[in-house]
Design an enzyme around this catalytic site. Structure first.
Site, short mmCIF file in Angstrom:
data_model
loop_
_atom_site.label_atom_id
_atom_site.label_comp_id
_atom_site.label_asym_id
_atom_site.label_seq_id
_atom_site.Cartn_x
_atom_site.Cartn_y
_atom_site.Cartn_z
NE ARG A 16 -1.56 -1.28 3.75
CZ ARG A 16 -1.78 -1.01 5.03
NH1 ARG A 16 -2.97 -0.56 5.41
NH2 ARG A 16 -0.83 -1.17 5.94
CD GLU B 115 5.58 6.35 15.55
OE1 GLU B 115 6.67 6.26 16.16
OE2 GLU B 115 4.52 5.87 15.97
CD GLN C 253 5.72 30.63 11.35
OE1 GLN C 253 5.49 31.56 12.12
NE2 GLN C 253 6.39 30.79 10.22
CB ALA C 254 4.10 23.77 10.78
CG ASN C 255 7.61 27.96 8.31
OD1 ASN C 255 6.52 28.44 8.62
ND2 ASN C 255 8.75 28.41 8.79
NE ARG D 13 13.67 27.92 -0.81
CZ ARG D 13 12.87 28.84 -1.36
NH1 ARG D 13 12.86 30.07 -0.87
NH2 ARG D 13 12.10 28.55 -2.40
CG HIS E 286 17.63 32.13 6.33
ND1 HIS E 286 16.68 31.50 5.55
CD2 HIS E 286 18.23 33.05 5.52
CE1 HIS E 286 16.70 32.01 4.33
NE2 HIS E 286 17.64 32.95 4.29
CE LYS F 246 14.69 28.19 10.85
NZ LYS F 246 15.39 28.77 9.68
CG HIS G 165 18.22 25.71 8.49
ND1 HIS G 165 17.04 25.95 7.80
CD2 HIS G 165 18.52 24.40 8.25
CE1 HIS G 165 16.64 24.84 7.21
NE2 HIS G 165 17.52 23.90 7.46
CE1 TYR H 75 11.42 26.70 7.89
CE2 TYR H 75 11.32 25.27 5.95
CZ TYR H 75 11.41 26.54 6.51
OH TYR H 75 11.49 27.64 5.69
CD GLU I 52 13.36 35.18 11.58
OE1 GLU I 52 14.25 34.41 11.16
OE2 GLU I 52 12.56 34.86 12.48
CG ASP J 253 19.15 34.05 1.33
OD1 ASP J 253 18.95 34.65 2.39
OD2 ASP J 253 18.51 33.03 1.00
#
Length: 206
Positions: free
Chosen positions: A25, A30, A49-51, A61, A64, A74, A121, A134, A145, A177
């Site tokens: 299937r 997890e 927060q979830a991005n 990227r 940061h 993160k 990161h 993340y 930031e 950046d």
């Protein structure tokens, strides 16, 4: 155990490898489990927060980071495609200041990486439409930031020159950046977190 933690060369960061359960299937895993996380890291992940970020091959990227306190820890994984995910020690006074380590995040091994507060990161997409998700311990706050140029020769990250399929990569950076300061410039301007402040903040977490 359904997830295994391995501490990276930069203290305060871990590679997480999940156990995958597959049949005709599909696959189940997890990718985050609080008891295993607490055992490895020493405190729970405060999820604020979830991005989700989707990138073409060659998109770079980072690097940061956020002011500490509160910083922004993160927990990162790649649910489609592949990226090289990098953690950089930018904590002034740290024994490993300026060093970096990396983890390949992809949709095969489905590993994750955790970076605690005060670390830098960055990631490079190795395939078109690579999707990175993340979990963050603090929400996005533009005034807190900051960034360091991911091509800074002093940091010296060994970015891959080819994509997942073996094609040459043309690096694509945002204007922000690309214009970010070097590690030395960021330190001189007082942007970087202090190792002692980061330790005090993390030691106060539950």
């Amino acid at each position: 155990m359904t997830v295994e933690f391995r501490q990276l060369e930069v203290a305060g960061s871990w590679e997480i490898t999940p156990k995958q359960f597959g049949d005709d299937r599909g696959v189940f895993l997890e990718w985050f489990k609080d008891p295993a996380f607490v055992e490895a890291v020493g405190h729970s992940l405060n999820l604020a927060q979830a991005n989700c970020s989707v990138s073409a091959a060659g998109v770079l990227r980072g690097i940061h980071f956020a002011d500490v306190p509160p910083g922004q820890a993160k927990y990162v994984t790649c649910i489609r495609g592949a990226v090289l995910d990098v953690v950089v020690d930018i904590r002034v006074g740290s024994p490993t200041f300026g060093s970096w380590d990396s983890v390949l995040l992809d949709d095969i091994d489905r590993r994750a990486i955790y970076l605690s507060e005060g670390l830098g990161h960055a990631f490079l997409s190795l395939e078109d439409d690579s999707a990175v998700v993340y979990l963050c311990s603090a929400g996005y706050a533009p005034g807190r930031e900051h960034g360091i140029n991911p091509l800074d020769l002093e940091v010296g990250i060994d970015w891959p020159a080819t994509s997942r399929s073996g094609e040459p990569l043309d690096l694509v950076l945002s204007e922000k950046d690309n214009a970010a300061p070097s590690l030395t410039e960021a330190e001189a301007s007082g942007l970087l977190p202090r190792y002692i402040d980061v330790r005090e903040w993390i030691n106060g977490l539950d």
